[in-house]
Structures are given as C-alpha cells and as structure tokens.
Enzyme design. Structure first.
Site, PDB file in Angstrom:
ATOM      1  N   ASP A   1      -7.998  -7.548   0.767  1.00  0.00           N
ATOM      2  CA  ASP A   1      -6.995  -7.727   1.819  1.00  0.00           C
ATOM      3  C   ASP A   1      -7.648  -7.351   3.141  1.00  0.00           C
ATOM      4  OD1 ASP A   1      -6.523  -4.588   1.556  1.00  0.00           O
ATOM      5  OD2 ASP A   1      -5.557  -5.295   3.402  1.00  0.00           O
TER       6      ASP A   1
ATOM      7  N   ASP B   1       0.866  -1.176   0.000  1.00  0.00           N
ATOM      8  CA  ASP B   1       0.000   0.000   0.000  1.00  0.00           C
ATOM      9  C   ASP B   1       0.905   1.229   0.000  1.00  0.00           C
ATOM     10  OD1 ASP B   1      -0.885  -0.204   3.565  1.00  0.00           O
ATOM     11  OD2 ASP B   1       0.996   0.252   2.538  1.00  0.00           O
TER      12      ASP B   1
END
Ligand code: SQO
Length: 373
Positions: A267, A92
């Site tokens: 996720d 991320d």
C-alpha cells in the site's frame, strides 16, 4: 459464509503468485492496495478504482476514528456501505499515524494517548480499542497495534519497540476473537534495521495464529538497500502459507524488488498523492505534466497502455489542466497512476506465473531508464 484463506498458485524464486479469498471477494497477489484514507480513494469514484484493477483498498483508522468516528460509521452500516465499496478493505491500526500526525502523544505499556490534529481533542488507542474500531468499521483485514520507529534509531530503542509490539500483537490477537467469520487479523514484524531483532520478531509472530504477517518499520527513512536486506532477512522466517504485507511501500521500483523477495501485498499514498501534484507514473518513468515541454504535445501519456486514462487525453491537455489548476487534473492523473500501478501488479503476477519475473523486472527498469517518449 466463506472463511479467509490464501493460496500460493506459483512461485518464481522467492516471489509468489497467490490469491486471498475473503467473504467480500478475492485478492490477486502480489496486490497493490490504493489508499482510501478518509473513506475515499481521493479524487476517484469507487467503481473507477475497481475498474482500474484494484481488488482491495486501505482505510486509515486514525482518520476515521476522529472523523466521522468508528461508532458513527457502524451506525451507518459500516465502511463498505458508507462509501459503496463492496470489495475487501484493509484498515491499519492507527498507531503509525498517531506518531506522524497527532500532537502531544504519550506512549505507555498499555497504549498511546494523543490529541487530534483536527481539534486538539484527547484520544487513546490500545490494542483492544484499535481492534474494536477496526471491527466497527467492518474491515475485512485488520492490523495489530504496533510501535513503528523511524530510522535511523538506536538498537536499544528498536529492541524496546519490537518487544512492546510483540506484547501488543498478543493483545490485538485476543481482542480480535469473536469478530464475524471471514475477517482476518495480521501481525506486524518490527526490529528496525537489526537482523537478529527482525528474526526474533518474525519467529514470535509466526507462532501467534495470525492470518497474515506484515513487515513493518520500513520505508521510514532507510535506503532501499536496507529495506530490501531486512525483507531478505525475515522472509525465511515468515510462514510460506500466509500473505506477507509490506506496509507503506512504495515506488514502482520498491514494489518490483520487494515482490521479487516474497512480498504479496503493498500500500502507498504515492500514486494518489503524486496524481494530485501533476506527476504521472508511466512505463517511461515519472512525467511532470507541469513542465512546459508538454504544452503542445498532442500524444497521450502512453498510446499502448491497456488503461484508458493513459490513452485518452493529450499531454497538452493534461498540461493545461495542471497549469489552470483544474480539479480534473488531479482526477485524471490519480486515475492514470492507479491504472499504472495496477498494470505493474498485473505484469508482476503474469511474470511469476510464467517464471520470468527477473526478465520482466529488467524490461520494466529499462523502460523507466529509457525515459519519456
Ligand atoms: O511499521 C508500521 N506499522 C504500521 N503502519 C506502518 C505504516 C507505514 N508506512 C510506511 N511508509 C510510508 C512511506 N510513505 C511513502 C510515500 O510518502 C508518504 C510516506 N512505513 C510504515 C510502517 C508501518
């Protein structure tokens, strides 16, 4: 060197069965990415994570930039070599965790300045620096820097953050140029719970040559029906030929519902975090192994599971490990939960392939509702 590519193999309504190809391997979609925050899926050996069915894991830029540091990971050969996970990794951008973990944050047009939650040292993230960090880590799929607001939020704040995220999308995409062939960058759709802002964001990103698009700004406090409504709103405006990634989601029910609405990647810390807190995810719903009712239950969690961790040990033993606060409790239950999530993904993929996802969804929900054995 193989390039990054995505193929849709079958559809069932808006749900898609697909496959992402990367230089480090293929990802079967819909896919669940176990979270490996600090270069480890907590309590698991990497080969276990792979053996239980995961094709890709997530790494957190915020944590890794603070410790051990992106340049250090690069000097040590990159994240894959560092943790000996040779398969795909998505990182991320760090922005979300800056807002949820760091202190003294200052956000401006150019980026965000913050103090580390570890030692109070000052750091700065810009779209360019975030992509540079993700490149140093060696991530196969990288995320633009964005601004994600918690919900509920005022419409004008949602609009401001969505427009800033679009400017940061452009800068992230430009900063990504020049990274090795085969790596990918995803944009992130924002817009909160405002349908028109969601569509504006999706349309703008669809024209920016990203390899995939994430739907962000959800699972941030809104009810499930709002999350699902926003997915339905943006889905028609997301390129059908690119993967869609719903960030931070979610529970097994969230995943079933969102995959049915066209999401390809997920996720969530849920399975790993719950495993460290005595909770097992199973076909019968969640089971709290701390509960005394398990003390002499000789049955495994699920004798019919294809995954060994759900068949191998008695509930009585798991209950004992939990009560005794043994490390093995968290290790086994993390493996149980990763296994269950991957079983669920495999079931979703098979159901889409056979055009029976709605029936599968009903069967799975009935199993949860029926409750434990
Ligand atoms: O827009 C986003 N941009 C970049 N990263 C994100 C991460 C995100 N993570 C969540 N939700 C996480 C919810 N978790 C559920 C389990 O318990 C911890 C929190 N929503 C998210 C949205 C974004």
């Amino acid at each position: 060197m193989t390039a990054f590519s995505f193929r849709v193999r079958a559809t069932d309504g808006t749900a898609r069965l697909g496959e992402i190809s990367t230089p480090r391997g293929h990802i079967r979609t819909p896919a669940f990415m176990p979270v490996g925050t600090q270069a480890t899926v907590k309590a698991m050996y990497p080969e276990q994570v792979r053996a239980l069915g995961a094709d890709i894991i997530l790494g957190n830029t915020y944590h890794l930039m603070l410790r051990p540091g992106a340049e250090r990971v690069a000097r040590l050969g990159g994240l894959h070599a560092f943790m000996d996970w040779p398969h795909p990794i998505l990182t991320d951008s760090g922005g979300f965790q800056v807002m949820s973990l760091a202190s003294l944050r200052k956000l401006d047009e150019d980026g965000v300045t913050f103090r580390s939650h570890l030692d109070g040292s000052e750091h700065r993230l810009t779209p360019e620096r975030s992509i540079e960090i993700q490149g140093l880590l060696g991530a196969d799929i990288q995320m633009q820097l964005d601004e994600c607001l918690k919900l509920p939020a005022a419409r004008e704040d949602i609009a401001r953050a969505m427009e800033l995220s679009l400017r940061w999308a452009e800068r992230s995409r430009r900063a990504f140029e020049g990274q090795p062939e085969g790596r990918a960058i995803f944009g992130i759709v924002q817009g909160g719970d405002q349908p028109d802002l969601r569509i504006d964001s999706a349309k703008a990103l669809a024209g920016m040559d990203f390899h995939g698009l994430a739907v962000g700004g959800l699972a941030v406090g809104e009810p499930q029906e709002v999350m699902l409504a926003m997915i339905e709103t943006v889905e028609p405006h997301l390129p059908a030929t690119k993967p869609r990634y719903l960030m931070g989601v979610g529970t097994p029910d969230d995943i079933l519902e969102a995959a049915s609405r066209g999401i390809d990647m997920f996720d969530c810390v849920m399975p790993t975090r719950a495993g460290r807190h005595a909770t097992a995810f199973t076909r019968f719903g969640k089971i709290n192994l701390r509960n005394a009712r398990h003390a002499e239950d000789t049955r495994p969690l699920d004798p019919d599971s294809p995954s060994e961790p759900l068949r191998r040990w008695s509930r009585a033993y798991l209950h004992h490990l939990v009560r005794a606060e043994e490390m093995l409790a968290g290790m086994i239950l993390t493996a149980v939960n990763i296994a269950y999530y991957q079983e669920l993904m495999a079931g979703i993929r098979a159901a889409i392939a056979e055009g029976r996802l709605a029936a599968f969804r009903d069967e799975v929900k009935a199993g949860w509702a029926a409750g434990d054995l």
